[in-house]
Enzyme design. Structure first.
Site, PDB file in Angstrom:
ATOM      1  N   CYS A 119     100.335 -75.628  13.291  1.00 27.53           N
ATOM      2  CA  CYS A 119     100.975 -73.612  12.856  1.00 27.53           C
ATOM      3  C   CYS A 119     102.095 -73.862  11.689  1.00 27.53           C
ATOM      4  CB  CYS A 119     101.234 -73.198  14.367  1.00 27.53           C
ATOM      5  SG  CYS A 119     100.118 -72.940  15.449  1.00 27.53           S
ATOM      6  N   GLN A 145      81.522 -72.296  12.769  1.00 24.55           N
ATOM      7  CA  GLN A 145      83.226 -71.557  12.480  1.00 24.55           C
ATOM      8  C   GLN A 145      83.870 -71.658  13.960  1.00 24.55           C
ATOM      9  OE1 GLN A 145      84.086 -70.669   9.586  1.00 24.55           O
ATOM     10  NE2 GLN A 145      82.193 -70.187   8.086  1.00 24.55           N
ATOM     11  N   TYR A 190      76.010 -74.195   2.064  1.00 28.65           N
ATOM     12  CA  TYR A 190      75.931 -74.942   2.540  1.00 28.65           C
ATOM     13  C   TYR A 190      76.012 -74.464   4.436  1.00 28.65           C
ATOM     14  CZ  TYR A 190      78.054 -75.845  -2.121  1.00 28.65           C
ATOM     15  OH  TYR A 190      78.601 -76.284  -3.634  1.00 28.65           O
ATOM     16  N   GLU A 212      71.648 -77.384   3.450  1.00 35.22           N
ATOM     17  CA  GLU A 212      73.101 -78.241   4.063  1.00 35.22           C
ATOM     18  C   GLU A 212      73.021 -79.862   3.834  1.00 35.22           C
ATOM     19  OE1 GLU A 212      75.865 -77.450   6.236  1.00 35.22           O
ATOM     20  OE2 GLU A 212      75.732 -79.638   6.450  1.00 35.22           O
ATOM     21  N   CYS A 265      86.317 -70.555   1.978  1.00 31.88           N
ATOM     22  CA  CYS A 265      88.000 -71.553   2.758  1.00 31.88           C
ATOM     23  C   CYS A 265      89.198 -71.081   1.589  1.00 31.88           C
ATOM     24  CB  CYS A 265      87.699 -71.473   4.246  1.00 31.88           C
ATOM     25  SG  CYS A 265      86.901 -73.581   3.145  1.00 31.88           S
TER      26      CYS A 265
HETATM   27  N1  SAH Z   1      78.329 -71.719   5.939  1.00 29.90           N
HETATM   28  C1  SAH Z   1      78.185 -71.992   7.301  1.00 29.90           C
HETATM   29  C2  SAH Z   1      78.665 -73.520   7.107  1.00 29.90           C
HETATM   30  C3  SAH Z   1      79.788 -73.406   6.165  1.00 29.90           C
HETATM   31  S1  SAH Z   1      80.987 -74.709   5.660  1.00 29.90           S
HETATM   32  C4  SAH Z   1      78.830 -71.506   8.916  1.00 29.90           C
HETATM   33  O1  SAH Z   1      78.973 -70.333   8.364  1.00 29.90           O
HETATM   34  O2  SAH Z   1      78.831 -71.793   9.527  1.00 29.90           O
HETATM   35  C5  SAH Z   1      80.474 -76.007   4.673  1.00 29.90           C
HETATM   36  C6  SAH Z   1      78.830 -76.483   5.034  1.00 29.90           C
HETATM   37  O3  SAH Z   1      78.864 -77.064   3.718  1.00 29.90           O
HETATM   38  C7  SAH Z   1      79.286 -77.426   6.210  1.00 29.90           C
HETATM   39  O4  SAH Z   1      77.904 -77.415   7.145  1.00 29.90           O
HETATM   40  C8  SAH Z   1      79.212 -79.100   4.635  1.00 29.90           C
HETATM   41  O5  SAH Z   1      78.366 -79.890   5.776  1.00 29.90           O
HETATM   42  C9  SAH Z   1      78.264 -78.646   4.402  1.00 29.90           C
HETATM   43  N2  SAH Z   1      78.488 -79.462   2.414  1.00 29.90           N
HETATM   44  C10 SAH Z   1      79.562 -79.866   2.759  1.00 29.90           C
HETATM   45  N3  SAH Z   1      79.001 -79.863   1.336  1.00 29.90           N
HETATM   46  C11 SAH Z   1      77.595 -79.755   1.029  1.00 29.90           C
HETATM   47  C12 SAH Z   1      76.461 -80.004  -0.288  1.00 29.90           C
HETATM   48  N4  SAH Z   1      77.134 -80.302  -1.378  1.00 29.90           N
HETATM   49  N5  SAH Z   1      75.737 -79.466  -0.151  1.00 29.90           N
HETATM   50  C13 SAH Z   1      75.632 -78.845   0.497  1.00 29.90           C
HETATM   51  N6  SAH Z   1      75.660 -78.189   2.054  1.00 29.90           N
HETATM   52  C14 SAH Z   1      77.546 -78.851   2.284  1.00 29.90           C
END
Ligand code: SAH
Length: 480
Positions: free
Chosen positions: A81, A286, A315, A336, A412
């Protein structure tokens, strides 16, 4: 220029991504740990580089009006933190500024200009504590011979024990103590990073925001967990999923690829806005369920669906955003990279009776171009939610070629968001709205969501990019 050893009086005007204060010593930027925006301090230069340096705090001459006593007794050594010494209001201001600064410096977006995107106020939390639903606690043997589990001391690999973490879930400490008690009873050794010997590396605990149920996964340096049933019995009924993950590699990656369920279910279940989600140990989910619901609401608002749209969710993790949007779309496709997360996504569609969502395993920057080359199908809305490094440029180009009327970008990392917004702007997408979301109170991290709209008659293929990546890396390496 300042010289090592020199002492300066300075006002802390900003903070780095890591949470160190930044002040100017006769115009020379100095990064000073343990200071916050608004502090007037005396600091000594401990490292002098050409364009910036590092200073050690000697004295706080006048504390910032935003300074507050850190609530956690291990806030300083833990380092998780970085902003506990800043009031919550000031944390929110700091995060808004971080997003604005990135958009201006990296994205070249003039937020005061006539065609500026609308900058929505940060979505804050009423109670910015105990929000994290997942933690991975390292386990080590202390120099006094006892087993310790807690957090890494900032930027090191020594582990400091802690009580219940103030941003984590109450009850985790009891689970950690149960595991340590079991290790002592059955002579199960913690992992030793120096020798590569020992068994238990990490304890991952995830809590369901909707049911309070807990998932426990031990990450082990071996093929089998001995006395696993004995531990299952001691963990009790709130732990509805107990597994271990095999990771015998000597690196910093926490989770291994292979998971074995010892007791309960192989997943944890959570629900957001009436949609149930099953989450396996290795899937991304998340960490702040309350703010996630607000983030997804905003994503739905930005997507502005009427029921006739084809939507891509890139993603997509376990399909959270895809399923959240599926009700209001004609068809949703998710992409994903982690196969277990895609298994969850398909299962999640099924348990919620959602039939218009399809998921692909692979890299977004490979799956989307291949799919588009094969089918030539355009999209109406594309949602992206990449990790910190942002999107691949080839992916952004394919997205533009698929000519969706809206792109919703969840990020993020404001720096890569700004970079990608600039690229998309050059490809014919105008940033309309940007909204920071405080997903990670007490830390320097900030989530943002942006809406981009296609400018009419843009022929994206003919546009050449004028984003200077050298410029982006220079700004990043300056640390702000
Ligand atoms: N939208 C989702 C996950 C977001 S986090 C949510 O809100 O829960 C980002 C995600 O991207 C992760 O699950 C990770 O495994 C995936 N990821 C990372 N690199 C990637 C790529 N090159 N292509 C597709 N997915 C990817």
């Amino acid at each position: 220029m300042a010289i090592k050893g020199q002492i300066f009086e300075l006002l802390i005007e900003d903070m780095t991504d890591e949470g160190a204060g930044i002040g100017k010593a006769d115009g020379y930027p100095l990064f000073v740990k343990d200071t916050v925006v608004g502090d007037r301090v005396r600091a000594q230069v401990i490292k002098d580089k050409k364009t910036y340096g590092y200073g050690r705090l000697l004295e706080i001459i006048e504390a910032s009006p935003d300074r507050t006593a850190a609530a956690c007794p291990v806030a300083a050594p833990c380092g998780g933190c970085q902003l506990q010494a800043l009031s919550y209001d000031a944390q929110l201001r700091f995060k808004e500024k971080k997003v604005r600064d990135a958009l201006r410096r990296i994205g070249g977006i003039d937020l005061g200009g006539s065609d500026a995107p609308e900058f929505l106020p940060i979505i804050s939390m009423e109670n910015p504590w105990h929000y994290r639903c997942k933690a991975e606690y390292p386990v080590r043997r202390n120099s006094d011979g006892s087993i310790v589990t807690g957090f890494y001391a900032g930027r090191t690999h020594s582990v400091i024990g802690c009580g219940d973490c103030l941003i984590g879930q109450p009850g985790d400490r009891d689970i950690l103590d149960t595991v340590i008690g079991w290790m002592n009873e059955f002579d199960v050794e913690p992992y030793d990073e120096e020798t590569g010997l020992g068994l238990v590396r990490h304890i991952m605990i995830r809590t369901s925001g909707s049911t309070g149920e807990k998932m426990v996964c031990l990450i082990i340096n071996g093929k089998r967990l001995p006395f696993a049933d004995e531990l299952a019995a001691r963990l009790g009924e709130t732990v509805t999923s107990f597994s271990y993950s095999i990771n015998t590699r000597r690196n910093n990656v926490i989770m291994g690829r292979e998971i074995k369920t010892v007791s309960g279910r192989p997943y944890l279940e959570d629900a957001i806005d009436g949609i149930k989600y099953r989450i396996s140990p290795q899937s991304f989910y998340q960490v702040n369920p309350q703010q996630t619901a607000r983030l997804y609401d905003r994503a739905r608002e930005f997507a502005n669906l009427t029921g006739s749209e084809t939507v891509w969710d890139l993603y997509c993790g376990i399909g959270t955003i895809s399923l959240f949007l599926a009700k209001s779309a004609k068809q949703v496709y998710g992409v994903e990279i982690i196969p277990a997360a895609v298994d969850n996504a398909r299962e999640n569609a099924a348990i919620n009776g959602i039939e218009n969502a399809e998921f692909f395993v692979g890299k977004a920057e490979e799956v989307l171009p291949q799919h588009f080359a094969k089918t030539g199908e355009r999209a109406d809305v594309i949602v992206v939610d990449p990790p910190r490094k942002g999107c691949d440029e080839t992916l952004l180009r394919t997205m533009a070629e698929m000519s969706p009327s809206r792109i919703v970008y969840v990020s993020c990392n404001p720096a890569t968001l700004a970079r990608d917004v600039k690229i998309l702007k050059d490809l014919g997408y105008r940033p309309e709205k940007i909204c920071p979301v405080d997903m990670f109170p007490q830390t320097v991290h900030v989530e943002s969501i942006a809406l981009l709209q296609r400018l009419s008659n843009t022929r994206s293929k003919e546009v050449t990019l004028d984003v200077d990546m050298k410029d982006y890396h220079r700004i990043k390496s300056e640390g702000r």
